[in-house]
Write an enzyme that holds these catalytic residues in place. Structure first.
Site, PDB file in Angstrom:
ATOM      1  CE  LYS A  61      45.330  49.193  40.667  1.00 50.88           C
ATOM      2  NZ  LYS A  61      44.894  48.498  41.904  1.00 50.88           N
ATOM      3  NE  ARG A  73      45.000  42.490  38.277  1.00 55.41           N
ATOM      4  CZ  ARG A  73      43.982  43.340  38.341  1.00 55.41           C
ATOM      5  NH1 ARG A  73      43.880  44.315  37.472  1.00 55.41           N
ATOM      6  NH2 ARG A  73      43.089  43.208  39.277  1.00 55.41           N
ATOM      7  NE  ARG A  95      34.975  49.318  47.772  1.00 59.56           N
ATOM      8  CZ  ARG A  95      35.769  49.241  46.702  1.00 59.56           C
ATOM      9  NH1 ARG A  95      36.426  50.307  46.285  1.00 59.56           N
ATOM     10  NH2 ARG A  95      35.918  48.088  46.072  1.00 59.56           N
ATOM     11  NE  ARG A 142      32.653  46.358  44.426  1.00 57.40           N
ATOM     12  CZ  ARG A 142      33.624  46.915  43.728  1.00 57.40           C
ATOM     13  NH1 ARG A 142      33.564  48.191  43.400  1.00 57.40           N
ATOM     14  NH2 ARG A 142      34.664  46.211  43.354  1.00 57.40           N
ATOM     15  NE  ARG A 191      39.450  42.154  44.281  1.00 61.07           N
ATOM     16  CZ  ARG A 191      38.807  43.239  44.727  1.00 61.07           C
ATOM     17  NH1 ARG A 191      37.939  43.140  45.714  1.00 61.07           N
ATOM     18  NH2 ARG A 191      39.039  44.406  44.186  1.00 61.07           N
TER      19      ARG A 191
HETATM   20  P1  AMP Z   1      40.189  45.082  38.977  1.00 55.13           P
HETATM   21  O1  AMP Z   1      38.960  45.910  38.895  1.00 55.13           O
HETATM   22  O2  AMP Z   1      41.390  45.745  38.347  1.00 55.13           O
HETATM   23  O3  AMP Z   1      40.479  44.595  40.369  1.00 55.13           O
HETATM   24  O4  AMP Z   1      39.938  43.775  38.069  1.00 55.13           O
HETATM   25  C1  AMP Z   1      38.855  42.910  38.346  1.00 55.13           C
HETATM   26  C2  AMP Z   1      39.156  41.528  37.791  1.00 55.13           C
HETATM   27  O5  AMP Z   1      39.341  41.591  36.372  1.00 55.13           O
HETATM   28  C3  AMP Z   1      40.415  40.872  38.309  1.00 55.13           C
HETATM   29  O6  AMP Z   1      40.201  40.234  39.550  1.00 55.13           O
HETATM   30  C4  AMP Z   1      40.743  39.889  37.193  1.00 55.13           C
HETATM   31  O7  AMP Z   1      39.905  38.747  37.252  1.00 55.13           O
HETATM   32  C5  AMP Z   1      40.362  40.664  35.963  1.00 55.13           C
HETATM   33  N1  AMP Z   1      41.498  41.445  35.416  1.00 55.13           N
HETATM   34  C6  AMP Z   1      41.623  42.796  35.362  1.00 55.13           C
HETATM   35  N2  AMP Z   1      42.788  43.144  34.774  1.00 55.13           N
HETATM   36  C7  AMP Z   1      43.415  41.995  34.438  1.00 55.13           C
HETATM   37  C8  AMP Z   1      44.666  41.678  33.807  1.00 55.13           C
HETATM   38  N3  AMP Z   1      45.529  42.642  33.383  1.00 55.13           N
HETATM   39  N4  AMP Z   1      44.978  40.371  33.655  1.00 55.13           N
HETATM   40  C9  AMP Z   1      44.145  39.399  34.035  1.00 55.13           C
HETATM   41  N5  AMP Z   1      42.976  39.616  34.654  1.00 55.13           N
HETATM   42  C10 AMP Z   1      42.587  40.900  34.849  1.00 55.13           C
END
Ligand code: AMP
Length: 247
Positions: free
Chosen positions: A40, A115, A154, A186, A197
């Site tokens: 993404k 989300r 990665r 990471r 995740r």
């Molecule tokens: P990402 O980089 O999009 O994978 O986001 C990293 C982390 O941020 C996720 O694992 C969640 O803990 C938090 N996060 C990001 N976007 C959201 C969202 N829309 N709602 C809730 N938690 C979020």
């Protein structure tokens, strides 16, 4: 949210047509959905260039907040560390505020939000309140086993250059081609965290696929293709959408 009518009002002042009619032809309000590791972020980088849209990635916003130790960061940190979602009420306000800003008045690209179904409901209601709507939801589909392979292979350099042990290896194993620094994995790319995740994605985010399909907004893309192929496909789809909107 209070900013929305003001923003629309400013636009209408420069035009002879009402704000609602104007935005129907000019706004491009896009959402990227897909599992972690679907690409993404890579696609967003290209799309923001193609269409000149402001980009809001909640993961980046939250990581910055944690790094800066803000109130938002303090609220979000423990959830993020555990691979869980932060509570809806924490994140919804942040995004609605961003979308009410001047820079988002003619369109936006969201990544990582909504989300959950309550987040999608809140977004839909806030946009509807000000006569705006989502143009399309772009789903980048990638099976779990491909995600695990991608993310667990990665590696990143100190400066953030990304490699993959199989698909994009450095010339010398474990060392960055550019600065020779040691490549590391990471924490959230460790297999057990990736699985967590992915489980959260299937459980809480995947229901949005049906949600937006039912509203005729969903467009699917095969995220196992090369980044260039995925990009060509998305760009063509969005360009067509915009043309249809203008007709
Ligand atoms: P990402 O980089 O999009 O994978 O986001 C990293 C982390 O941020 C996720 O694992 C969640 O803990 C938090 N996060 C990001 N976007 C959201 C969202 N829309 N709602 C809730 N938690 C979020």
């Amino acid at each position: 949210m209070a900013d929305f009518p003001e923003v629309r009002g400013q636009q209408a002042a420069h035009s002879n047509v009402p704000a609602i009619a104007e935005q129907a032809v000019s706004e491009l309000n896009l959402i990227l959905v897909g599992p972690p590791g679907a690409g993404k972020g890579t696609q967003a980088e290209k799309l923001t260039e193609d269409f000149g849209l402001p980009y809001y990635a909640t993961g980046n916003i939250l990581r910055d907040a944690v790094a800066q130790g803000t109130e938002l960061g303090k609220k979000a940190k423990e959830y993020m560390d555990a691979g869980d979602l932060v509570p809806d009420e924490v994140i919804i306000g942040v995004i609605l505020e961003a979308l009410a800003s001047d820079e988002a008045a003619e369109g936006f690209l969201l990544d990582g939000f909504p989300r959950t179904v309550p987040q999608a409901d809140a977004l839909g209601a806030a946009l509807q309140d000000v006569g705006r709507k989502i143009s399309a939801v772009l789903l980048i589909d990638v099976p779990d086993e491909v995600i695990v392979k991608r993310l667990s292979g990665r590696r990143v350099s100190r400066a953030g250059r990304v490699y993959h042990v199989d698909f994009d290896p450095p010339k010398q194993e474990g060392r960055c081609d550019l600065d020779g620094s040691e490549l590391i994995q990471r924490d959230d790319d460790k297999p057990e965290t990736i699985r967590k995740r992915l489980a959260v994605y299937h459980d809480q985010t995947e229901p949005l696929v049906d949600y937006y399909e039912g509203r005729n907004l969903l467009r699917r893309f095969d995220g196992t293709r090369t980044p260039t192929e995925v990009h060509d496909h998305i760009r063509a789809t969005v360009a067509t959408l915009r043309l249809e909107d203008e007709l």
